[in-house]
Structures are given as structure tokens and as C-alpha cells.
Design an enzyme around this catalytic site. Structure first.
Site, short mmCIF file in Angstrom:
data_model
loop_
_atom_site.label_atom_id
_atom_site.label_comp_id
_atom_site.label_asym_id
_atom_site.label_seq_id
_atom_site.Cartn_x
_atom_site.Cartn_y
_atom_site.Cartn_z
N SER A 197 0.82 -1.20 0.00
CA SER A 197 0.00 0.00 0.00
C SER A 197 0.87 1.26 0.00
O SER A 197 1.75 1.40 -0.84
CB SER A 197 -0.95 -0.03 1.20
OG SER A 197 -1.96 0.93 1.09
N ASP A 250 -7.80 -4.25 -7.02
CA ASP A 250 -7.27 -3.29 -6.05
C ASP A 250 -7.34 -1.87 -6.63
O ASP A 250 -6.81 -1.59 -7.71
CB ASP A 250 -5.82 -3.66 -5.71
CG ASP A 250 -5.26 -2.83 -4.56
OD1 ASP A 250 -5.97 -1.93 -4.07
OD2 ASP A 250 -4.12 -3.08 -4.16
N HIS A 253 -7.18 -5.61 -1.84
CA HIS A 253 -6.06 -4.86 -1.26
C HIS A 253 -5.51 -5.55 -0.02
O HIS A 253 -4.35 -5.34 0.34
CB HIS A 253 -6.50 -3.43 -0.92
CG HIS A 253 -5.37 -2.51 -0.61
ND1 HIS A 253 -4.55 -2.00 -1.61
CD2 HIS A 253 -4.88 -2.03 0.56
CE1 HIS A 253 -3.62 -1.22 -1.05
NE2 HIS A 253 -3.80 -1.23 0.25
#
Length: 621
Positions: free
Chosen positions: A133, A195, A309
């Protein structure tokens, strides 16, 4: 039958490497460890002589600032000295997301980070930066920082970067610089099918109101820290679908090459490893990457992008390239080529079937990307043939130089070409000069558009050929520049007239491996002056002499004298070390004219004594 493409393209080689080594497993394990630690932390682990550095996904950064430019800043602008060694690029500025860059600077200024990196560089052979991330851009910037400093410090450590669900980082010039420096192969960005975060910055900031900024921060916490999940989903129950649809629309626009200036700010770099439950596919062509970011997201939703994610651990377990190649269920017909079958399997691994509306576009995109990749070795071979073809052109210029050096006019190579009259000999040399320039410009363009192998610029054959070309031909380029009076229109050659190819060759030559024999002193003058810009420096020094004679302001006269003296010392040292060709010392050469003019000026002007009290007659040898 269609032409078979080679399987040995860089993206497939990278995918095989990742699938057959512990790189993915170990990097994700450390990412998970960093995510579970405190916000803004990083973890370090060593496996033998390989060090892993992972950055936490839980960070605080403004993804949608009020600035309509997407908060892009020049990479050297945030903190002085951090990225000073990073290449400047061409005409367009090399820019990255300001908030993400500031996150890296916070780590960079940390004493413990500096200490850990120093230990790794001194004790390890390889380092893998990784992050999930928002930890991904920090890992990428850490790798870029180390790569740019390796060149300066002559370190031999190998640098690699793996990110998971990382947002975009910089603009297209930023991506091009990474490609031109041959660093693209050092980066792999793992992206799950739905994602949202890797696509997020395709959407310009003006599309969202201020409420979205706060909502995104909470949503990001729900994705990276599971204990915030319920709160985040409850608040975003009405807004999350709107956010997803807006971003998907912008990705679709980018995949078709459309959109306004704001939607074109961010651009991918390195390789992208796209993951689904059924397999993976790796791409290193930026255009294809942008298209696939859309193709494999089309059937997603706001809920699925949150799930994807958080599930990179699952994808890492299934990311095996050999599994993809050995699958037995193939929809392709038997009369398809093995290349077509392989592409069909690759698209199936991303859950794109022949019934999908985007299947045809995705297949064409993947086919073109593979053809571009596998043609690099073929292009290498073609350039080798073309290099041999231009050898006679270079030989004719060498013959012209020898003729000028032996001429009764005693002008030497540079001045003979600069002062030439209309003749077949001079015209032919000038035409050969242009043809050689065209060849090297084509080679550089192919290199910078990723059409040659990643190590091409390090091959001794081309490094040495480029250096010889530069030393032989650049004096002619300088002569033509001053012959045509371009210095009066644009300014002096080095700053305003030098072709980009020569600057690139300077870097190739600096980065080569230097043997001990190159440090031995010369016993005779060089065949070619070792500073290809020597004659441009001569022209600037003579211009300073001319300006000095007409200058009345004392401060300006002092500056001019300092420039002249600095060049005189530099030129004398080159002559003493025999790093110049004999044409420099020709009786009627521009350099000898400079020495005579300089000596005359010193003998005539008493003003030199207060500024340079150490000057004595005979200092100019």
C-alpha cells in the site's frame, strides 16, 4: 503461421525469477510484519547476504490535495541533498507525488534508517526494498535513492524493489528517466485484479470534494488495518461506490489514450505483476500496463477492491509462473501457434475469457507488448551490423584528420575544418559527420524507448565505439558551430549547443570499469584529444580575451581574467600529461593563437599584477 516470439523477454524472465526464488514470499512476510507494527515503521531482515527492508502500509498522506496538479513536485525539491544525484531528465521536469516524497524524507532523516542502510551497504551483496500500500512508494523511493547514490559512491550492492498494491508515484518523464538509466528491471509492482489503490492517482484531484479526502484516509485504514474495517465500511457505505466508479472511469479514459492534462499526470514504471486466483502475468511495457490496469478491473466493485487490497498474501502463495505454463485446460485451438496459446493462457489467468468484451483488445495489447520485448535481442544484433556499416565513415574522418595534421598550412584538424573552403573533401567529411550522428541518435532513441536489452549501454563494444566517435567527431561539431556563428545567436557551445548524445556518452564512459593500465602516464601525445570539448573551451577563452579588451568595469575584468587563467592552467596540465593530440600544438591552431594573445595581453596590461601578483613572464608554456 505467425512469426514466433521468443519467450526470453525481460518481463517473463522476471516473473520466472520471482516464482522460483523466495523473493515474493520473504518480501510479503516482512511487509506483513511491518504492517502489524507501529504506524510509520519499517522492518529489516537478513537472509544470508540478502537484506530485506519493508515499510509499513499504515501511513498518513494527502492523496487528493487542493492542488489541481495532483501535488506533483520536482524530485530534487523537497529536501536538499537527498536526490541531488538523481538524473534531471530532458525538457520536462521529473516529478513525483509531493506527499509520498515527504513520507520518504521522514524516513531518510531518521538516524536509525541511515544506520541500517549503511550497515546493509557495507555488509550485504543485495538489498530488497518492499512495501504494501502506501509503504510501496517509500520502498520505491528508497531503491531509487540508493541506485542514484551507488553510481556516485561506486558501490557494488544489487538493489531490487517489490511493492504490493502501491499507488502511482511520478509523471511520465520520471518513468522515462528510470527507463533511460536502465533501472526499470529493478522494480516489480504486484497488483491484485480489483485493487483500487494502484489506479487511484489516475483520477485528478478536482473530481472530488473535500469530504473525499477524509473519507479516503479512513478507507485506507480499513484496507491496511483490519480493526478499522467495520467503521470504515459503515461510513463509506454511500460514498465508496461513487469513488470506485469515478476512478474506474479515469482508468478507462487513460487506457484509451484520452483525457485532459490532469488525468495524464501519473505514469507507471518498472514491471507490473498482475494477480488473480487463477494465476499471474508480468508486463514491462508502460502502455500495456495502463491498458491492463483497466481490462482486469472492469468487473470489480468497491467491496472487491477492499478485499483484494488485503489479500496479497493469498496471491503470493499462488504466484507461480511454471503453473501458468503447464496448465492443461486450454481453450485455444490446435492450429494456433504456441505464442497465441501462451497469450490465451495468460489472459485466462487474469480471468479474461473469450466472452469478455475486452478480450480482443487485451489479446492485441499483450501480443504487441510481447513482440516489443522479445525483439530487443534482435535489435541488438541489427545495431551490431549497423555499427559495422558506419566504420568506413569513421575511417574516412580519421584519414582527413591525418591529412590536416600533416598539412603545410599547420592549422591542425579542428581549424582546418572550421576554416575550410568549398571542396569535395570537406563536404564529404561533413556529410560523414552527419551520418554518424544519425546512427548514434537512432541507437539512443532505441535504448531509451526500451527496444534494446537492459545492459546494452554497458557493452564494451558500444561504450568504446561511442567514446571514440565522441573524441573524433565532436571537434568537428564544435568547429561547425563556431564557423556558422551559432555562438553569437545562442551562446557558447558547451552550455547552449552541445548535442545530447555526447552528454550520454560522457556518462557511459564514466560508468565503465576502469583498468589499472588507464592510470599509467602517457609517453607520447594522444591520437585524439581526451577532452572532446577542448576546442569549445579554447573558443570561450579567446572570447574572454576579446571581452576583456573592451571591458571597463573592474569587477567584470577580474572575472574574465579568472576564467582565462583557469583555462590556461587546465590546458597546460593536459599538454603536460600528453592528453592532447598533436593538432592542438599546430603552429597556426586556435590554441596557439590563444597562447600568443594571452601572453601579449599579460605583457601589455599592468592591470594584471594587482589581480594575479604571482604572474610572471613565461608562465604560458
Amino acid at each position: 503461421m505467425k512469426h514466433e516470439t521468443s519467450p526470453f523477454e525481460s518481463s517473463e524472465t522476471l516473473a520466472t525469477l520471482l516464482a522460483s526464488t523466495p523473493l515474493l514470499e520473504e518480501s510479503w512476510r516482512l511487509c506483513s510484519h511491518a504492517n502489524a507494527a507501529a504506524q510509520g515503521s519499517f522492518s529489516v531482515s537478513r537472509v544470508g547476504e540478502v537484506a530485506y527492508v519493508a515499510f509499513s502500509a499504515v501511513q498518513t498522506v494527502g492523496i487528493w490535495p487542493e492542488d489541481r496538479r495532483g501535488n506533483l513536485v520536482e524530485i530534487q525539491s523537497v529536501c536538499e541533498g537527498v536526490f541531488d544525484s538523481f538524473p534531471r531528465g530532458g525538457e520536462e521536469a521529473v516529478m513525483v507525488h509531493g506527499g509520498l516524497l515527504q513520507l520518504f524524507v521522514l524516513f531518510y532523516n531518521s538516524q536509525i534508517f541511515q544506520q541500517k542502510i549503511l550497515e546493509i551497504v557495507n555488509e550485504c551483496k543485495s538489498v530488497v526494498f518492499t512495501g504494501h500500500s502506501l509503504g510501496g512508494p517509500i520502498a520505491s523511493l528508497s531503491a531509487l535513492w540508493l541506485l542514484s547514490n551507488i553510481q556516485t559512491n561506486s558501490s557494488s550492492i544489487t538493489v531490487f524493489c517489490i511493492t504490493y498494491g502501491s499507488p502511482m508515484l511520478g509523471n511520465e518523464p520520471f518513468s522515462q528517466v528510470i527507463l533511460q538509466e536502465r533501472w526499470a528491471g529493478n522494480f516489480c509492482h504486484v497488483v491484485a485484479r480489483h485493487d483500487l489503490l494502484p489506479r487511484l492517482l489516475f483520477a485528478p484531484s478536482y473530481m472530488f470534494d473535500s469530504q473525499f479526502h477524509a473519507l479516503f484516509q479512513l478507507w485506507h485504514l480499513s484496507m491496511t488495518a483490519p480493526y478499522f474495517g467495520q467503521i470504515g465500511l459503515q461510513i463509506l457505505v454511500e460514498k465508496k461506490d461513487e469513488l470506485f466508479n469515478k476512478v474506474l472511469a479515469c482508468v478507462a479514459c487513460r487506457s484509451r489514450g484520452g483525457g485532459d492534462q490532469e488525468t495524464s499526470l501519473f505514469w507507471p514504471f518498472g514491471s507490473y505483476l498482475f494477480c488473480t486466483d487463477k494465476g499471474t502475468i508480468c508486463l514491462d511495457n508502460e502502455g500495456a500496463i495502463v491498458k491492463f490496469l483497466y481490462f482486469i478491473m472492469m468487473k470489480g466493485s468497491a467491496t472487491s477492491c477492499i478485499e483484494d487490497h488485503l489479500e496479497y498474501g493469498k496471491y503470493v502463495e499462488k504466484a507461480c509462473w511454471q503453473y501458468l505454463l503447464k496448465r492443461s485446460s486450454v481453450d485455444a485451438c490446435f492450429d494456433e501457434s504456441s505464442n497465441d496459446a501462451g497469450i490465451t493462457l495468460a489472459l485466462q489467468s487474469l480471468e479474461l475469457t473469450t466472452q469478455e468484451p475486452a478480450y480482443g483488445d487485451a489479446k492485441d495489447c499483450l501480443l504487441k507488448a510481447r513482440q516489443l520485448g522479445c525483439n530487443r535481442n534482435l535489435n541488438n544484433a541489427k545495431m551490431a551490423v549497423n555499427l559495422a556499416k558506419i566504420t568506413p565513415l569513421r575511417a574516412q574522418i580519421e584519414w582527413y584528420k591525418a591529412f590536416c595534421d600533416d598539412s603545410d598550412e599547420k592549422l591542425g584538424y579542428y581549424d582546418s575544418f572550421k576554416l575550410r573552403t568549398a571542396s569535395k573533401k570537406g563536404t564529404k567529411v561533413s556529410l560523414n559527420r552527419l551520418r554518424l550522428g544519425w546512427f548514434w541518435d537512432e541507437l539512443i532513441n532505441m535504448l531509451q524507448t526500451n527496444k534494446l536489452t537492459h545492459d546494452f549501454h554497458k557493452l564494451p563494444k558500444y561504450v568504446n565505439a561511442a567514446q571514440f566517435y565522441k573524441l573524433l567527431v565532436e571537434p568537428l561539431e564544435i568547429a561547425e558551430y563556431y564557423r556558422n556563428g551559432e555562438h553569437k545567436k545562442k551562446g557558447h557551445y558547451i552550455e547552449h549547443g552541445r548535442e545530447r548524445r555526447f552528454k550520454i556518452f560522457d556518462k557511459w564512459w564514466r560508468d565503465r570499469k576502469v583498468g589499472d593500465e588507464e592510470n599509467n602516464p602517457r609517453s607520447k601525445f594522444a591520437s585524439l584529444t581526451q577532452d572532446s570539448c577542448f576546442w569549445a573551451r579554447v573558443e570561450e577563452a579567446r572570447d574572454c580575451l576579446y571581452q576583456f579588451r573592451g571591458e571597463t568595469e573592474k569587477g567584470n575584468r577580474t572575472l574574465l581574467l579568472e576564467k582565462i587563467e583557469k583555462f590556461e592552467q587546465y590546458a597546460s596540465s593536459m599538454v603536460n600529461r600528453k592528453e592532447v593530440s598533436i593538432d592542438v600544438l599546430a603552429e597556426n591552431s586556435s590554441y596557439n593563437l590563444f597562447r600568443e594573445e594571452w601572453k601579449e595581453l599579460k605583457s601589455q596590461s599592468q592591470l594584471l599584477q594587482p589581480h594575479f601578483p604571482g604572474f610572471q613572464d613565461g608562465m604560458v608554456q
